[in-house]
Design an enzyme around this catalytic site. Structure first.
Site, short mmCIF file in Angstrom:
data_model
loop_
_atom_site.label_atom_id
_atom_site.label_comp_id
_atom_site.label_asym_id
_atom_site.label_seq_id
_atom_site.Cartn_x
_atom_site.Cartn_y
_atom_site.Cartn_z
N GLU A 160 -4.68 0.98 -11.70
CA GLU A 160 -2.91 0.15 -11.09
C GLU A 160 -3.50 -0.30 -9.73
OE1 GLU A 160 -0.32 -1.33 -9.06
OE2 GLU A 160 0.19 1.45 -8.56
N CYS A 211 2.07 -1.54 -3.57
CA CYS A 211 1.25 -2.64 -3.75
C CYS A 211 2.56 -4.03 -4.51
CB CYS A 211 0.61 -2.24 -5.58
SG CYS A 211 1.84 -0.79 -5.98
O1 TXE Z 1 -8.19 1.30 -0.98
P1 TXE Z 1 -9.78 2.39 -2.01
P2 TXE Z 1 -8.46 1.80 0.81
C1 TXE Z 1 -5.17 -2.17 -1.17
C2 TXE Z 1 -4.62 -2.83 0.04
C3 TXE Z 1 -6.00 -2.01 0.96
C4 TXE Z 1 -7.01 -2.10 -0.14
C5 TXE Z 1 -7.85 -1.31 0.23
O2 TXE Z 1 -4.92 -4.39 0.20
O3 TXE Z 1 -5.81 -2.64 2.39
O4 TXE Z 1 -6.12 -1.65 -1.07
O5 TXE Z 1 -7.70 0.32 0.66
C6 TXE Z 1 -11.19 6.11 -4.14
N1 TXE Z 1 -15.76 5.23 -7.04
N2 TXE Z 1 -4.43 -0.77 -2.01
O6 TXE Z 1 -9.67 1.18 1.10
O7 TXE Z 1 -10.97 1.70 -1.49
C7 TXE Z 1 -11.20 6.30 -2.52
O8 TXE Z 1 -11.72 7.26 -1.66
C8 TXE Z 1 -14.49 5.64 -7.32
C9 TXE Z 1 -3.84 -1.29 -3.04
O9 TXE Z 1 -7.53 2.88 0.85
O10 TXE Z 1 -9.66 1.15 -3.19
C10 TXE Z 1 -9.40 6.64 -2.94
O11 TXE Z 1 -9.06 7.62 -3.29
N3 TXE Z 1 -13.06 6.17 -6.30
C11 TXE Z 1 -2.69 -0.13 -3.70
C12 TXE Z 1 -8.77 5.58 -3.59
O12 TXE Z 1 -10.15 5.58 -4.59
C13 TXE Z 1 -13.64 4.93 -4.87
C14 TXE Z 1 -3.22 0.85 -2.55
C15 TXE Z 1 -8.59 4.25 -3.44
O13 TXE Z 1 -9.51 3.30 -2.67
C16 TXE Z 1 -14.38 4.44 -4.55
C17 TXE Z 1 -4.10 1.22 -1.90
C18 TXE Z 1 -15.87 4.18 -6.12
N4 TXE Z 1 -16.96 3.67 -5.95
C19 TXE Z 1 -4.76 0.55 -1.26
N5 TXE Z 1 -14.58 4.18 -3.66
C20 TXE Z 1 -1.66 0.27 -4.68
N6 TXE Z 1 -2.46 -0.97 -6.18
O14 TXE Z 1 -1.24 0.75 -4.83
C21 TXE Z 1 -13.22 4.26 -3.13
N7 TXE Z 1 -12.51 5.26 -4.47
#
Ligand code: TXE
Length: 508
Positions: free
Chosen positions: A235, A269
């Protein structure tokens, strides 16, 4: 977990002050957590579905009883207004538990498949829990987005191991406490903290992943799941367009834009990210919208219980928002409200309304995830639809019109997982409807009956209805007449015309 662990220090988004810390799980910790979850899952899956639902209903009652604690921590750690903790995080989870516990017997009942040809046999599907589900979550709705999938996975008979965002780990600890208070066996709901490496370790051990987060990380997670061939629901982000048609009710439209763009400080989102306004209604809309945006004054949500909007959750996100607004302004957009960082402690950004926005500005293609509404003036509906579809993302979209029939026709042409007419954000609060995107907004769905089944392996049983023969004509040995007989049979049954069928029957 041993005592020597590096810590994640959590800071208040409003003040920057430390508010708590959690230990970072090592790869070994993660595999131990999954191993004990695996043992607990076997006993849990053996319990009747009604018993599992009964316990989840007790969890629901504990969530209701602990509402004030949850809201307070959400304000402190995530930064959201107290009322939004209740309306957008807790209420949705309570309703989801109510819905799935009431409907699980129906949704997970074995499903017969009527066979169109082999009438002497019968088929059905049944649903078997996958085992241990790993949930990797974000920081924008850390209570609802992690616990919603956890509830569905648990009802289906799985254990869950959750890796919350490094920005919001404390609410996950409180969630675990509440689930255990509700009667859930402790090993069935585990939490491991950390950054990407911890997420990676989780993927290496579990039987399925449910991921909510960025597109960039979602691709890495899906690739790692692909390597292990385990299912993965992603998602990801959204860039929701909001089409204001010529006949829109402008009062409702303005109110919907204010809430759909600024609730949770725009960190949703499904947030309104692109406003496409028919030129003829722009002045009337701005007259209504500008005062609504001006009235939104960001506050420390832990101090002001009536705060309408808080800070962004983290400085990194605030800087993304700031750079997208600066880019738009440098290319000719005008900030009629806001447009800058609010100096001082915390991650505050002024609620911003941009006009004269054009497609070459980054804000019309990159996810903003912040308190900004960019308005683009459009000449006609066709160009609105084309512009709405000019995105690599497709999660939510909104169409505002007084003519619902016409609105549906427009909605059906928009490339998005869900299109709402005359409303914003709220389908996430309808657990029977699917939540998921097209294009790069992700693969698979949360919510809906299909998602509950998705936490299970779909298994198929096929059995005999009539007494069986000693052998079947197409089994061994292949005699000299088998080929001709099967060919005649095929033509007789499947031929499209009577003449062809008769020809086949005669062996032609
Ligand atoms: O998300 P990340 P971030 C979007 C929003 C924001 C951007 C970055 O645009 O600016 O994403 O947010 C884990 N293997 N959304 O950096 O990095 C991480 O620790 C496994 C949209 O916070 O995607 C966290 O628990 N896991 C969104 C989770 O992934 C990994 C909501 C999300 O982090 C990983 C939030 C890896 N390699 C941000 N790297 C929505 N859809 O609602 C990181 N994580």
């Amino acid at each position: 977990m041993s005592d020597v662990h590096a810590l994640i220090e959590v800071r208040s988004p409003s003040t920057g002050e430390p508010i708590g810390s959690v230990p970072i799980a090592t790869a070994e910790d993660v595999s131990e957590a999954v191993a004990s979850a695996r043992i607990a899952q076997v006993e849990w899956a053996a319990r009747p579905l009604a018993e599992r639902c009964r316990i989840l209903r007790q969890v629901k009652d504990r969530v209701i009883a602990r509402t004030d604690d949850i809201c307070a921590l959400l304000s402190q750690e995530q930064g959201k207004p107290r009322v939004e903790g209740l309306t957008t995080e807790i209420l949705g989870l309570v309703d989801l538990i109510q819905y799935f516990t009431a409907e699980a017997e129906r949704i997970l009942a074995p499903e017969p498949i009527p066979l169109h040809l082999m009438k002497h046999r019968a088929s059905y599907l049944h649903w078997v829990p996958r085992g241990v589900v790993g949930i990797i979550g974000p920081w924008n709705f850390p209570f609802n987005l992690n616990n919603g999938p956890a509830v569905a996975a648990l009802i289906a008979g799985n254990a869950v191991v959750i890796k919350p965002s490094e920005f919001t780990p404390l609410i996950q600890e409180l969630s675990r406490e509440i689930f255990i208070e509700g009667g859930l066996p402790a090993d069935l709901y585990q939490v491991v903290h950390g950054y990407g490496e911890t997420g990676g370790a989780l993927i290496a051990n579990v039987d399925m992943i449910e991921f909510t987060g960025s597109v960039r990380t979602g691709k890495k997670v899906a690739a790692a799941c692909g390597e292990r061939l385990i299912p993965c629901v992603t998602e990801l982000g959204g860039k929701a367009p909001f089409l204001v048609l010529e006949d829109a009710d402008l009062d409702r439209t303005a109110n919907a834009l204010a809430w759909g763009g600024f609730a949770n400080c725009g960190q949703v989102c499904a947030s309104v990210e692109r406003v496409l306004v028919h030129r003829s209604v722009l002045p009337g809309l701005l007259d209504r919208l500008v005062p609504l945006v001006k009235a939104l004054e960001p506050k420390d949500t832990t101090q002001d219980k009536l705060a309408q909007i808080g800070p962004l959750n983290n400085a990194r996100q605030r800087d993304i928002v700031s750079s997208l607004v600066d880019d738009a302004v440098s290319k000719g957009a005008r900030a009629v409200v806001g447009g800058s960082i609010i100096e001082g402690p915390g991650n505050f950004y002024a609620p911003t309304l941009l006009v004269d926005v054009t497609t070459d500005m980054r804000i019309m293609s990159e996810e903003t995830f912040g308190p900004v509404l960019p308005l683009m003036t459009m000449e006609d509906e066709e160009s609105m639809i084309a512009e709405a579809n000019r995105s690599h993302l497709g999660l939510l979209a909104y169409v505002f019109t007084k003519n619902t029939r016409h609105g549906r026709a427009v909605a059906e042409r928009i490339e998005a997982g869900t299109v709402m007419i005359n409303d914003v954000l709220s389908t996430h609060g309808m657990p029977e409807t699917p939540w998921g995107g097209v294009k790069q907004s992700g693969v698979g769905h949360t919510h809906s009956d299909a998602s509950l089944r998705g936490f299970c392996e779909q298994r198929h049983i096929n059995y005999d209805l009539l007494p069986t023969l000693k052998t079947e004509p197409y089994w061994y040995p292949y005699g000299p007449r088998l080929f001709g007989m099967m060919k005649r049979l095929m033509g007789t049954v499947y031929g499209s015309s009577i003449a062809q069928r008769i020809r086949s029957l005669r062996g032609g």
